[in-house]
Motif scaffolding. Structure first.
Motif, mmCIF file in Angstrom:
data_model
loop_
_atom_site.group_PDB
_atom_site.id
_atom_site.type_symbol
_atom_site.label_atom_id
_atom_site.label_comp_id
_atom_site.label_asym_id
_atom_site.label_seq_id
_atom_site.Cartn_x
_atom_site.Cartn_y
_atom_site.Cartn_z
ATOM 1 N N VAL A 1 0.859 -1.120 0.034
ATOM 2 C CA VAL A 1 0.140 0.131 0.036
ATOM 3 C C VAL A 1 0.833 1.264 -0.050
ATOM 4 O O VAL A 1 0.746 2.182 -0.853
ATOM 5 C CB VAL A 1 -0.904 -0.088 1.223
ATOM 6 C CG1 VAL A 1 -1.528 1.521 1.236
ATOM 7 C CG2 VAL A 1 -1.918 -0.998 1.028
ATOM 8 N N THR A 2 1.941 1.090 0.682
ATOM 9 C CA THR A 2 2.821 2.398 1.021
ATOM 10 C C THR A 2 3.449 2.602 -0.394
ATOM 11 O O THR A 2 3.607 3.765 -0.864
ATOM 12 C CB THR A 2 3.799 2.278 1.980
ATOM 13 O OG1 THR A 2 3.004 2.094 3.351
ATOM 14 C CG2 THR A 2 4.870 3.399 2.114
ATOM 15 N N ILE A 3 4.040 1.676 -1.053
ATOM 16 C CA ILE A 3 5.128 2.029 -2.226
ATOM 17 C C ILE A 3 3.915 2.379 -3.253
ATOM 18 O O ILE A 3 4.266 3.193 -4.088
ATOM 19 C CB ILE A 3 5.873 0.861 -2.462
ATOM 20 C CG1 ILE A 3 5.348 -0.203 -2.772
ATOM 21 C CG2 ILE A 3 6.917 0.795 -1.310
ATOM 22 C CD1 ILE A 3 6.161 -1.562 -2.989
ATOM 23 N N ALA A 4 2.678 1.709 -3.260
ATOM 24 C CA ALA A 4 1.811 2.044 -4.404
ATOM 25 C C ALA A 4 1.330 3.634 -4.319
ATOM 26 O O ALA A 4 1.242 4.243 -5.312
ATOM 27 C CB ALA A 4 0.590 1.107 -4.440
ATOM 28 N N VAL A 5 1.208 4.126 -3.163
ATOM 29 C CA VAL A 5 0.623 5.497 -2.867
ATOM 30 C C VAL A 5 1.612 6.582 -3.397
ATOM 31 O O VAL A 5 1.676 7.318 -3.830
ATOM 32 C CB VAL A 5 0.405 5.657 -1.549
ATOM 33 C CG1 VAL A 5 0.193 7.212 -1.147
ATOM 34 C CG2 VAL A 5 -1.150 4.673 -1.130
ATOM 35 N N VAL A 6 2.911 6.020 -3.032
ATOM 36 C CA VAL A 6 4.106 7.155 -3.148
ATOM 37 C C VAL A 6 4.235 7.260 -4.864
ATOM 38 O O VAL A 6 4.389 8.164 -5.467
ATOM 39 C CB VAL A 6 5.462 6.544 -2.488
ATOM 40 C CG1 VAL A 6 6.538 7.266 -2.899
ATOM 41 C CG2 VAL A 6 5.083 6.672 -1.105
#
Length: 250
Positions: free
Chosen positions: A173-178
């Motif tokens: 989720v984190t790397i997708a949002v970034v």
């Protein structure tokens, strides 16, 4: 967007969501090469990031109690550091080289993952976590594939499957949002040209795939699911690589 193309995309997303729920990863490996062929290099990778964000966010709340937040932090911070410049570079890469990069990264990642399963090497320390996270951030931004480097780390660190699969969900989720934030800020026109109803169908396929994966999880071992993902992803990556080479020659 033709009806036939949309159906293929929906089927790919549904199968990817099943794999993600059963094995904890595999969504991007499974669908990234196929979506690159169907939607083009930039649109395909962006689509993988969007679908990966949705599927991991939904799964995350199902496995919350098993998440190792300390491990998450050591993976996520370096991943964010790698994602931002890699996302900027990916926006300006032409379509042909991007398809080659996607195919080559997936093939290399799959090969390394398979080799890691046979090794007796054990890694310890936070440095290895940081490296795995950084590489994952870069490959996710460029090729839509962030799982293999952390999977290889998990194998060499002897990280148990349950907390590994759970911790990957907030990490993805984190790397997708970034990645999505960086890419859309630099080039809003990269988003695939789907109508609102098509996006709704894609979301339903992700939810349906997660539900089906939970039901199938009782009958399929993790190693069996991962083996199936690897076989399909190998074919897809080879196809994407071939398409990119043809585009470059043409």
């Amino acid at each position: 967007m033709t009806t036939g193309l949309l159906i293929v995309v929906l089927v790919a997303v549904f199968i990817g969501a099943i794999a993600q729920r059963i094995a904890g990863l595999g969504f991007a490996l499974l669908i990234s090469p196929f979506l690159v062929i169907l939607l083009g290099s930039h649109g395909g990778v962006l689509m993988v990031n969007v679908c990966g964000l949705v599927s991991s966010a939904l799964i995350m709340f199902r496995v919350w109690k098993d998440i190792d937040w300390s491990m998450y932090r050591w993976l996520a911070v370096p991943a964010v550091i790698g994602s931002v410049p890699a996302s900027a570079a990916a926006v300006y890469l032409p379509a042909g080289p991007m398809a080659v990069v996607v195919g080559a990264v997936v093939l290399a990642a799959l090969s390394v993952s398979l080799l890691m399963q046979r090794t007796s090497v054990t890694v310890t320390g936070n440095g290895a976590k940081a490296v795995a996270g950084f590489v994952s951030g870069v490959t996710n931004a460029v090729a839509g594939v962030g799982g293999p480097s952390v999977s290889a780390y998990a194998l060499m660190a002897r990280w148990p499957q349950r907390p590994f699969a759970a911790t990957l969900q907030p990490f993805f989720v984190t790397i997708a949002v970034v990645t999505l934030t960086a890419k859309i800020s630099l080039d809003p026109g990269q988003m695939p040209p789907f109508q609102a109803w098509a996006w709704a169908l894609i979301a339903l396929m992700i939810i349906g795939g997660i539900y089906a994966g939970e039901k199938l999880q009782r009958f399929i071992r993790d190693d069996q699911a991962r083996a199936a993902v690897v076989v399909i992803a190998f074919f897809g990556a080879a196809a994407a690589l071939t398409k990119g080479i043809i585009d470059l020659v043409a």
